[in-house]
Design a protein around this motif. Sequence first.
Motif, PDB file in Angstrom:
ATOM      1  N   UNK A   4     -13.202  46.372   4.941  1.00  0.00           N
ATOM      2  CA  UNK A   4     -11.941  47.087   5.148  1.00  0.00           C
ATOM      3  C   UNK A   4     -12.196  48.514   5.634  1.00  0.00           C
ATOM      4  N   UNK A   5     -13.258  49.158   5.141  1.00  0.00           N
ATOM      5  CA  UNK A   5     -13.617  50.487   5.640  1.00  0.00           C
ATOM      6  C   UNK A   5     -13.902  50.441   7.132  1.00  0.00           C
ATOM      7  N   UNK A   6     -14.597  49.412   7.548  1.00  0.00           N
ATOM      8  CA  UNK A   6     -14.922  49.258   8.961  1.00  0.00           C
ATOM      9  C   UNK A   6     -13.681  48.904   9.784  1.00  0.00           C
ATOM     10  N   UNK A   7     -12.789  48.123   9.197  1.00  0.00           N
ATOM     11  CA  UNK A   7     -11.607  47.637   9.914  1.00  0.00           C
ATOM     12  C   UNK A   7     -10.505  48.685  10.017  1.00  0.00           C
ATOM     13  N   UNK A  13     -10.626  30.696   1.562  1.00  0.00           N
ATOM     14  CA  UNK A  13     -10.130  32.029   1.882  1.00  0.00           C
ATOM     15  C   UNK A  13     -11.266  32.935   2.345  1.00  0.00           C
ATOM     16  N   UNK A  14     -12.384  32.915   1.639  1.00  0.00           N
ATOM     17  CA  UNK A  14     -13.533  33.748   2.007  1.00  0.00           C
ATOM     18  C   UNK A  14     -14.093  33.340   3.364  1.00  0.00           C
ATOM     19  N   UNK A  15     -14.176  32.042   3.606  1.00  0.00           N
ATOM     20  CA  UNK A  15     -14.671  31.574   4.898  1.00  0.00           C
ATOM     21  C   UNK A  15     -13.717  31.938   6.026  1.00  0.00           C
ATOM     22  N   UNK A  16     -12.424  31.911   5.752  1.00  0.00           N
ATOM     23  CA  UNK A  16     -11.437  32.301   6.768  1.00  0.00           C
ATOM     24  C   UNK A  16     -11.589  33.773   7.131  1.00  0.00           C
ATOM     25  N   UNK A  17     -11.796  34.613   6.114  1.00  0.00           N
ATOM     26  CA  UNK A  17     -11.986  36.041   6.367  1.00  0.00           C
ATOM     27  C   UNK A  17     -13.235  36.258   7.210  1.00  0.00           C
ATOM     28  N   UNK A  18     -14.317  35.583   6.845  1.00  0.00           N
ATOM     29  CA  UNK A  18     -15.568  35.748   7.585  1.00  0.00           C
ATOM     30  C   UNK A  18     -15.439  35.253   9.023  1.00  0.00           C
ATOM     31  N   UNK A  19     -14.799  34.116   9.219  1.00  0.00           N
ATOM     32  CA  UNK A  19     -14.655  33.568  10.571  1.00  0.00           C
ATOM     33  C   UNK A  19     -13.754  34.445  11.441  1.00  0.00           C
ATOM     34  N   UNK A  20     -12.649  34.905  10.878  1.00  0.00           N
ATOM     35  CA  UNK A  20     -11.751  35.766  11.646  1.00  0.00           C
ATOM     36  C   UNK A  20     -12.416  37.095  11.978  1.00  0.00           C
ATOM     37  N   UNK A  21     -13.183  37.637  11.043  1.00  0.00           N
ATOM     38  CA  UNK A  21     -13.882  38.902  11.302  1.00  0.00           C
ATOM     39  C   UNK A  21     -14.964  38.717  12.364  1.00  0.00           C
ATOM     40  N   UNK A  67     -13.366  38.889  15.745  1.00  0.00           N
ATOM     41  CA  UNK A  67     -12.496  40.061  15.906  1.00  0.00           C
ATOM     42  C   UNK A  67     -11.014  39.698  15.924  1.00  0.00           C
ATOM     43  N   UNK A  68     -10.639  38.738  15.114  1.00  0.00           N
ATOM     44  CA  UNK A  68      -9.238  38.329  15.006  1.00  0.00           C
ATOM     45  C   UNK A  68      -8.608  38.741  13.683  1.00  0.00           C
ATOM     46  N   UNK A  69      -9.360  39.426  12.832  1.00  0.00           N
ATOM     47  CA  UNK A  69      -8.881  39.785  11.500  1.00  0.00           C
ATOM     48  C   UNK A  69      -8.049  41.057  11.573  1.00  0.00           C
ATOM     49  N   UNK A  70      -6.775  40.940  11.221  1.00  0.00           N
ATOM     50  CA  UNK A  70      -5.891  42.101  11.158  1.00  0.00           C
ATOM     51  C   UNK A  70      -5.751  42.532   9.705  1.00  0.00           C
ATOM     52  N   UNK A  71      -5.271  43.735   9.495  1.00  0.00           N
ATOM     53  CA  UNK A  71      -5.149  44.272   8.139  1.00  0.00           C
ATOM     54  C   UNK A  71      -4.204  43.434   7.267  1.00  0.00           C
ATOM     55  N   UNK A  72      -3.002  43.080   7.728  1.00  0.00           N
ATOM     56  CA  UNK A  72      -2.126  42.272   6.864  1.00  0.00           C
ATOM     57  C   UNK A  72      -2.707  40.890   6.552  1.00  0.00           C
ATOM     58  N   UNK A  73      -3.350  40.290   7.526  1.00  0.00           N
ATOM     59  CA  UNK A  73      -3.972  38.990   7.297  1.00  0.00           C
ATOM     60  C   UNK A  73      -5.124  39.104   6.309  1.00  0.00           C
ATOM     61  N   UNK A  74      -5.903  40.162   6.437  1.00  0.00           N
ATOM     62  CA  UNK A  74      -7.007  40.417   5.517  1.00  0.00           C
ATOM     63  C   UNK A  74      -6.496  40.584   4.094  1.00  0.00           C
ATOM     64  N   UNK A  75      -5.441  41.373   3.933  1.00  0.00           N
ATOM     65  CA  UNK A  75      -4.864  41.577   2.600  1.00  0.00           C
ATOM     66  C   UNK A  75      -4.336  40.261   2.016  1.00  0.00           C
ATOM     67  N   UNK A  76      -3.660  39.482   2.835  1.00  0.00           N
ATOM     68  CA  UNK A  76      -3.100  38.223   2.349  1.00  0.00           C
ATOM     69  C   UNK A  76      -4.187  37.229   1.955  1.00  0.00           C
TER      70      UNK A  76
END
Length: 113
Positions: free
Chosen positions: A34-37, A84-92, A95-104
Amino acid sequence: MFTRRRGPFWGVLAAGAVSRLANAAAAVAYPWLALDLGGPALAGLVAAAILAPVALGHLTAGIVVERFGVRAAALIGEAASALSALSIAALAAFDLLTAPLFLALAAAGALMD
């Protein structure tokens, strides 16, 4: 005389250790990502998003276990958290991970734990 099988005990102990290790890694990696994003504000929100559902999960876990059983609740919860963790890693990674999606996704993964 009864003979005791120790295999199930060691299996439960190992599963709990792996689960706690993964949660500890996520508690460090998510705010760092999140710091990086998005900077310090997003890191604070992500930290809150992964800690707040823990309280709600503890309140509702007994109801879920009573309704579905210990094994089913544990397996489904851990599988959903891992997804959920794999989704975060794959989206990141793409470069498809947005802040609201990351939080959710972070909150959903923590709630399932």
